[in-house]
Design a protein around this motif. Sequence first.
Motif, PDB file in Angstrom:
ATOM      1  N   ASP A   1       0.867  -1.181   0.000  1.00 55.97           N
ATOM      2  CA  ASP A   1       0.000   0.000   0.000  1.00 55.97           C
ATOM      3  C   ASP A   1       0.899   1.225   0.000  1.00 55.97           C
ATOM      4  OD1 ASP A   1      -2.083   1.788   0.220  1.00 55.97           O
ATOM      5  OD2 ASP A   1      -2.753   1.110   2.200  1.00 55.97           O
TER       6      ASP A   1
ATOM      7  N   HIS B   1      -2.791   2.476   9.167  1.00 57.55           N
ATOM      8  CA  HIS B   1      -3.473   1.228   9.512  1.00 57.55           C
ATOM      9  C   HIS B   1      -2.490   0.078   9.406  1.00 57.55           C
ATOM     10  CE1 HIS B   1      -3.454   0.384   5.162  1.00 57.55           C
ATOM     11  NE2 HIS B   1      -3.793   1.652   5.010  1.00 57.55           N
TER      12      HIS B   1
ATOM     13  N   HIS C   1      -6.270  -3.441   5.217  1.00 57.55           N
ATOM     14  CA  HIS C   1      -6.474  -2.619   6.421  1.00 57.55           C
ATOM     15  C   HIS C   1      -6.759  -3.583   7.566  1.00 57.55           C
ATOM     16  CE1 HIS C   1      -7.972   1.300   4.234  1.00 57.55           C
ATOM     17  NE2 HIS C   1      -6.810   0.871   3.772  1.00 57.55           N
TER      18      HIS C   1
ATOM     19  N   THR D   1       0.894   1.324   7.888  1.00 55.93           N
ATOM     20  CA  THR D   1       1.183   2.417   6.970  1.00 55.93           C
ATOM     21  C   THR D   1       1.326   3.715   7.762  1.00 55.93           C
ATOM     22  OG1 THR D   1      -1.128   3.052   6.619  1.00 55.93           O
ATOM     23  CG2 THR D   1      -0.223   1.319   5.189  1.00 55.93           C
TER      24      THR D   1
ATOM     25  N   GLU E   1       0.599   7.514   6.624  1.00 57.82           N
ATOM     26  CA  GLU E   1       0.057   8.190   5.448  1.00 57.82           C
ATOM     27  C   GLU E   1      -0.663   9.496   5.778  1.00 57.82           C
ATOM     28  OE1 GLU E   1      -3.354   6.178   3.604  1.00 57.82           O
ATOM     29  OE2 GLU E   1      -2.969   4.460   4.902  1.00 57.82           O
TER      30      GLU E   1
ATOM     31  N   GLU F   1       2.267   8.068   1.483  1.00 56.25           N
ATOM     32  CA  GLU F   1       2.057   6.859   2.285  1.00 56.25           C
ATOM     33  C   GLU F   1       3.159   5.847   2.020  1.00 56.25           C
ATOM     34  OE1 GLU F   1      -1.316   4.436   1.019  1.00 56.25           O
ATOM     35  OE2 GLU F   1      -1.375   3.453   2.977  1.00 56.25           O
TER      36      GLU F   1
HETATM   37 ZN    ZN Z   1      -3.313   2.869   3.350  1.00 53.17          ZN
END
Ligand code: ZN
Length: 376
Positions: A242, A309, A316, A336, A338, A352
């Motif tokens: 991500d 998250h 997530h 993460t 972000e 992120e």
């Molecule tokens: Zn994210």
Amino acid sequence: VDLLQYNTRFERVRALMHMHGLDFLLIGPSADLVYLTGAHLRTTERMAVLVLPQEGPATVVLPAFEAPLLPPLSDGVQVRTWDESDNPARIAATVMSDSMHGHPGGVNITVGVGERLWSVFLLRLQAELPRAAFTPATMVMSQARQIKTSDEIDLLAHSGAMADEVFARIIGWPFSGRREIDMAGEIAALLEAGGLLVEGVPIVASGPNSASPHHHAGERVIRTGDVVVLDFGGTYKGYYSDITRTVFVGGRPADDSEEMRVYQLVAATQSAAVEAALPEMQCQELDSVARNLLTSAGYGEYFNHRLGHGIGLDGHEPPYLVQGNDTRLQPGMAFTIEPGLYLPGRFGVRIEDTVALQAEGAVRLNNADRGITIVE
Ligand code: ZN
Ligand code: ZN
């Protein structure tokens, strides 16, 4: 496939079940099921559920004709199939009472229910086990899953490195004159060509759309002068990447422009939060590191979501870096970072990276360029 890892995971989960007083877990098709068995099943109207007692063998209850979808299972997992005219909830309840040596109706048992077990299946199971207490399995499963092994971190790192490569490629593409949705499709194709599996559509949010953090890529045609937020990733052997980067179309914004000021503020905040992350810090404290920087620069009201998250077999998952979460960060957690600022009707900037926490601090699993990036 190393089936032994599932035995280790069972032991960990069972210790947590003991700690939380759960006699059984009921887990539907989900990342929890993948974590415990390696089985990637889809939720459909036909019930499939893993029945995991605190002691004794676990049992996957599923439609007979879906049994071929199961991977090789570890020794501790049995399979109980049902035919089209059977009542699967009753079969699951029978499996449970058999493992309790025949206590009918689930007398005095506490059952932890996975978050992704459909409510209709839970209602049927509750009808079969009228004396049992039901509670979320979340505490057990999230505590087990949020501390990753080094093998899991390696998979997340590989997934992240592949997403980084995709970013390096797409900044060579022309953006101006292209629709968001077309670019999103091409980003997904490039991720898949690199070996990642992509679910859903990458975020390509251009111009005023970039001020919507979860914008769905749409018909808008990207223009010179736009700010474009690109947020994407995929899974490698089930583990997510991500990443978000924000790019400028057609030229570098003026040094005294608000676009430049916001970009540099978000970039500095993101770095500060990565550097601040340490074991024993509360999730909400790390969120505050970023939130305080953005607030003291006068932009706090435009940071309208949590800092980050957890990430793993779900895109997530816990731990969530959000105010109110006093969970303490631990080595082995992956999440993460972000921060973003979103000026309604104008533009937004988000940066992120996925990171893994070690004893000394956070290690970035995304290393794509975070500097000012100009695309055509
Ligand atoms: Zn994210
Ligand atoms: Zn993202």
